[in-house]
Motif scaffolding. Structure first.
Motif, short mmCIF file in Angstrom:
data_model
loop_
_atom_site.label_atom_id
_atom_site.label_comp_id
_atom_site.label_asym_id
_atom_site.label_seq_id
_atom_site.Cartn_x
_atom_site.Cartn_y
_atom_site.Cartn_z
N TYR A 31 1.13 -1.83 0.02
CA TYR A 31 -0.16 0.25 -0.05
C TYR A 31 0.87 1.15 -0.28
O TYR A 31 2.23 1.25 0.20
CB TYR A 31 -1.26 0.38 1.22
N LEU A 87 -2.88 -8.42 2.73
CA LEU A 87 -4.13 -8.74 3.24
C LEU A 87 -4.21 -9.78 3.60
O LEU A 87 -4.27 -11.02 2.84
CB LEU A 87 -5.00 -7.90 2.13
N TRP A 141 -9.01 -2.52 7.29
CA TRP A 141 -9.49 -1.01 6.37
C TRP A 141 -11.34 -1.27 7.56
O TRP A 141 -11.84 -1.93 7.83
CB TRP A 141 -9.19 -1.94 5.42
N GLN A 144 -15.98 -2.01 3.55
CA GLN A 144 -16.23 -2.12 2.19
C GLN A 144 -17.00 -1.90 1.32
O GLN A 144 -17.83 -1.64 1.87
CB GLN A 144 -15.49 -3.65 1.71
N ARG A 164 -12.76 -4.14 -10.14
CA ARG A 164 -11.93 -4.38 -9.40
C ARG A 164 -12.04 -5.31 -8.63
O ARG A 164 -13.09 -5.12 -7.53
CB ARG A 164 -11.07 -3.44 -9.30
N TYR A 166 -9.47 -8.29 -5.28
CA TYR A 166 -8.42 -7.75 -5.04
C TYR A 166 -8.26 -9.26 -4.00
O TYR A 166 -6.85 -9.19 -3.23
CB TYR A 166 -8.25 -6.79 -3.82
N ALA A 186 -3.73 -2.60 -5.77
CA ALA A 186 -4.17 -1.26 -4.71
C ALA A 186 -3.07 -0.28 -5.37
O ALA A 186 -4.11 0.30 -6.69
CB ALA A 186 -3.81 -0.96 -3.39
N THR A 203 -13.80 -1.70 -2.62
CA THR A 203 -12.83 -1.16 -2.22
C THR A 203 -13.71 -0.08 -0.21
O THR A 203 -14.65 -0.15 -0.03
CB THR A 203 -11.73 -1.07 -2.36
N SER A 204 -12.44 -0.30 0.50
CA SER A 204 -12.86 1.70 1.42
C SER A 204 -12.79 2.59 0.62
O SER A 204 -12.45 2.99 -0.19
CB SER A 204 -11.53 1.54 2.47
N THR A 207 -9.10 3.28 0.26
CA THR A 207 -8.23 3.08 -0.53
C THR A 207 -9.22 3.65 -2.46
O THR A 207 -8.12 4.88 -3.14
CB THR A 207 -8.61 1.76 -0.91
N PRO A 228 -11.65 -6.24 5.90
CA PRO A 228 -11.11 -6.96 5.61
C PRO A 228 -8.79 -6.34 6.56
O PRO A 228 -9.30 -5.32 6.99
CB PRO A 228 -10.40 -6.99 4.09
N1 PCA Z 1 -8.28 -1.21 0.50
C1 PCA Z 1 -7.49 -2.68 0.37
C2 PCA Z 1 -8.38 -3.97 0.32
C3 PCA Z 1 -9.04 -3.23 1.05
C4 PCA Z 1 -9.56 -1.44 1.24
O1 PCA Z 1 -9.59 -1.39 1.42
C5 PCA Z 1 -7.38 -2.60 -1.40
O2 PCA Z 1 -8.04 -1.93 -2.14
O3 PCA Z 1 -6.19 -3.10 -2.18
#
Ligand code: PCA
Length: 322
Positions: A31, A87, A141, A144, A164, A166, A186, A203-204, A207, A228
């Protein structure tokens, strides 16, 4: 006053001994520098450096720049690097314990996620220990949700979208929603969106902001499907090579980083939801219909997880629900 030669020799000896013992480790994460997990890691390594008077230095390589994200775990295992962050649920195909925190709607609040983490911790530690790695800490995180490039009213609107993913769990989630999942790291999000490989993502808020989601997407459905976790591990032999005092500094700093990380995650969610909205993303809870369909997918995936996790899974769920 002149220092006695013997004292000078003693000082020099002490100095050279500590200089000889000073070690520099490498740590890899997937990240970016700006991400809150990475900021937490940077603080963590700073505290270790200070706590050991510079005896243990850790160079952090962010954004998959040292080791490609899917290889970080094995790089720590083989001691190519000493420490790594990844992760947990990217390893879901290896062991069902790694998938637990990414079963949608099983634990959707920070409180429940923390409880689930505590219950699953001994199992996680055991699986990593078998691979000669020691768990230092783990942080969730933010929740989501779903990013899209047009408004979504019902689950059918996701049909055929290139989503997408992950992890195996996010892949399954997108698939059950009728979308076409594609794995993208990411660090490669901008490229994947500009080249049209994907046009939606799970995702969050975090991200989403780190990847400037507003450059490619218009809506964020904050459905809070799951939280996650990342985990920070150290190679067991590397850890064993440290003297007892240094080990203690490392473990104490890890405990502090874990607590700080969960707090940072909570704050991050609020701050970054606002940042998304400020940058023009429509942040919505999603229609009742959409949420009900997502929950149904969660039920399917929970049943799949239970079947796969068998007796051990039952044990964990019982402890979690207590
Ligand atoms: N961000 C990371 C994993 C979970 C998150 O919130 C991503 O999108 O890869």
């Amino acid at each position: 006053m002149r220092l006695k030669p013997i004292l000078i020799a003693g000082v020099m000896l002490a100095f050279s001994a500590s200089a000889a013992q000073a070690v520099t480790w490498r740590m890899a994460t997937a990240y970016p520098e700006a991400n809150f997990h990475t900021r937490n890691i940077n603080q963590f390594v700073k505290e270790i450096e200070q706590g050991t008077d510079g005896k243990l230095q850790i160079n952090v390589h962010a954004s998959g720049s040292l080791i490609k994200p899917p290889e970080i775990k094995n790089a720590v295992r083989s001691r190519q690097i000493e420490m790594g962050e990844f992760l947990v649920s990217t390893l879901a195909n290896e062991n069902s314990i790694f998938a637990l925190d990414s079963v949608p709607f099983m634990a959707v609040s920070y409180e429940d996620s923390a409880k689930m983490y505590q219950v699953s911790k001994p199992y996680l530690e055991e699986v990593f220990a078998k691979q000669r790695m020691k768990v230092l800490y783990s942080v969730a995180w933010p929740p989501q949700g779903f990013y899209t490039e047009r408004p979504i009213e019902k689950i059918e609107d996701l049909k055929g979208m290139k989503v997408r993913a992950y992890s195996p769990q996010t892949e399954r989630f997108a698939q059950l929603a009728g979308a076409i999942p594609t794995q993208v790291e990411a660090a490669d999000l901008a490229q994947a969106f500009t080249t049209g490989r994907v046009n939606a993502m799970v995702t969050s808020s975090s991200t989403g902001v780190n990847s400037a989601a507003w450059d490619y997407l218009t809506h964020y459905y904050d459905v809070s499907a799951f939280l996650p976790k990342n985990v920070v591990v150290v190679n067991q032999a590397s850890f064993d090579s440290l003297d007892k005092d240094t080990q203690k500094v490392l473990l104490d700093a890890a405990a502090i980083a874990e607590e700080r990380g969960w707090e940072m995650s909570k704050e991050e969610h609020d701050t970054q939801l606002k940042a998304l909205a400020d940058n023009g993303i429509k942040v919505e809870a999603g229609s009742e219909q959409l949420n009900a369909a997502f929950r149904k997918i969660g039920e399917t995936m929970a049943a799949e997880w239970s079947k796969e996790a068998g007796k051990q899974g039952q044990e964990i769920l019982e402890a979690y629900r207590k």
